[in-house]
Every structure is written in C-alpha cells, then in structure tokens.
Scaffold this motif. Structure first.
Motif, mmCIF file in Angstrom:
data_model
loop_
_atom_site.group_PDB
_atom_site.id
_atom_site.type_symbol
_atom_site.label_atom_id
_atom_site.label_comp_id
_atom_site.label_asym_id
_atom_site.label_seq_id
_atom_site.Cartn_x
_atom_site.Cartn_y
_atom_site.Cartn_z
ATOM 1 N N THR A 1 -9.442 10.745 4.432
ATOM 2 C CA THR A 1 -9.622 9.339 4.773
ATOM 3 C C THR A 1 -9.692 8.513 3.500
ATOM 4 N N ALA B 1 -8.841 -1.523 -0.872
ATOM 5 C CA ALA B 1 -9.092 -2.961 -0.869
ATOM 6 C C ALA B 1 -7.916 -3.648 -1.546
ATOM 7 N N THR C 1 -9.801 4.416 1.992
ATOM 8 C CA THR C 1 -9.978 2.994 2.238
ATOM 9 C C THR C 1 -9.536 2.256 0.980
ATOM 10 N N TYR D 1 0.839 -1.203 0.000
ATOM 11 C CA TYR D 1 0.000 0.000 0.000
ATOM 12 C C TYR D 1 0.879 1.261 0.000
ATOM 13 N N GLU E 1 -8.161 -4.848 3.916
ATOM 14 C CA GLU E 1 -8.616 -3.467 3.772
ATOM 15 C C GLU E 1 -7.694 -2.591 4.607
ATOM 16 N N SER F 1 -11.020 4.082 -2.283
ATOM 17 C CA SER F 1 -11.980 5.187 -2.212
ATOM 18 C C SER F 1 -11.469 6.248 -1.261
ATOM 19 N N ARG G 1 -7.143 -4.516 8.109
ATOM 20 C CA ARG G 1 -7.994 -5.670 8.429
ATOM 21 C C ARG G 1 -7.760 -6.735 7.363
ATOM 22 N N GLU H 1 -5.325 1.608 10.105
ATOM 23 C CA GLU H 1 -5.808 0.264 10.429
ATOM 24 C C GLU H 1 -5.660 -0.649 9.222
ATOM 25 N N LYS I 1 -12.742 9.185 0.962
ATOM 26 C CA LYS I 1 -14.013 9.521 1.582
ATOM 27 C C LYS I 1 -14.345 11.005 1.523
ATOM 28 N N THR J 1 -7.162 1.252 6.050
ATOM 29 C CA THR J 1 -7.748 2.562 6.304
ATOM 30 C C THR J 1 -6.589 3.506 6.582
ATOM 31 N N ASP J 2 -6.584 4.614 5.876
ATOM 32 C CA ASP J 2 -5.456 5.526 5.898
ATOM 33 C C ASP J 2 -5.948 6.950 6.099
#
Length: 133
Positions: A105, A109, A107, A6, A73, A124, A66, A64, A126, A75-76
C-alpha cells in the motif's frame, strides 16, 4: 492528469535511479518537487555508493484519488513483484532483493504547481500488503 503524473513517476524513478544525481534531478523535476525531490536525488547518491541500481519496474494499481483544491492524494496497491535492485556495474539482479509476491500500500501526496502540473511532494509505503482489483 494526477493519475498520469503518478503512473509516469514510477518509470521515471527507475530511470533516474540508473543515472547520475544531476541527471536524476532533471528527469524527476517534471514529476516531483520540493524536499521530496532532494530526498530522491540523495537516494540515487546512496545507491551509487552501494553499487546498486533499480532493476525491473514497479507497476501502479491505483485504488483511489482524492482531490482538495490544489492538493491530491493517491492510494495505490503498488505491484513490486517485477522490481528489485541490480549491481550497478554488471546490471544483474541481486536475487535477495527480489520478492515475487510484493504488493504494498502506497500513499502519494501531490500538489498542483504554479505551471498547472501536478507533482509529487511525498510518498509513504505502508508496508501493508494489499490486493489490486
């Protein structure tokens, strides 16, 4: 490996945006797959038509991760304060595209490919601001 993939994606994405669509595809393939890869290459074509290219660098601030089997996934809270657009011919910043306080924010995948590498399959933004800690 997920965090590394990522994080590296953002540097490679900026380099791809300054390349031809064909070179962009080659650069991104180790990090991105499927329809999302096609989407990003189409984005490079659009930037070329607009006479723009990426300027600076987005900095990941991962909040995070997951994992569920071969899916993940991230989360950044992406720091976009050092990223904007430049004129593709002069490589100079287009000032109206810069915002010194942009934290957004994100996200992402990811899926583990058959070769064992994690690759982004979608992302995506946000539009919500966030704070990196």
């Amino acid at each position: 490996m997920i965090v590394e993939t990522y994080s590296a994606y953002w540097s490679v994405l900026a380099e791809a945006g300054r390349s031809s669509p064909e070179k962009a595809r080659q650069l991104l393939q180790p990090y991105v797959r499927g329809g999302y890869l096609d989407h990003l290459v189409d984005g490079v074509r659009d930037m070329i038509k607009q006479g723009r290219e990426p300027y600076g660098q987005a900095v990941p601030r991962i909040k995070e991760v997951r994992i569920a089997s071969k899916y993940a996934e991230v989360t950044d809270c992406l720091d976009m304060s050092g990223a904007a657009m430049a004129d593709r011919r002069t490589h100079k910043l287009i000032h109206e595209t810069a915002d010194a306080k942009t934290m957004t924010t994100v996200t992402a995948a990811l899926e583990r490919s058959d070769d064992g590498r994690w690759r982004l399959t979608g992302l995506s933004m946000k539009g919500a601001t966030c704070e990196s800690r």
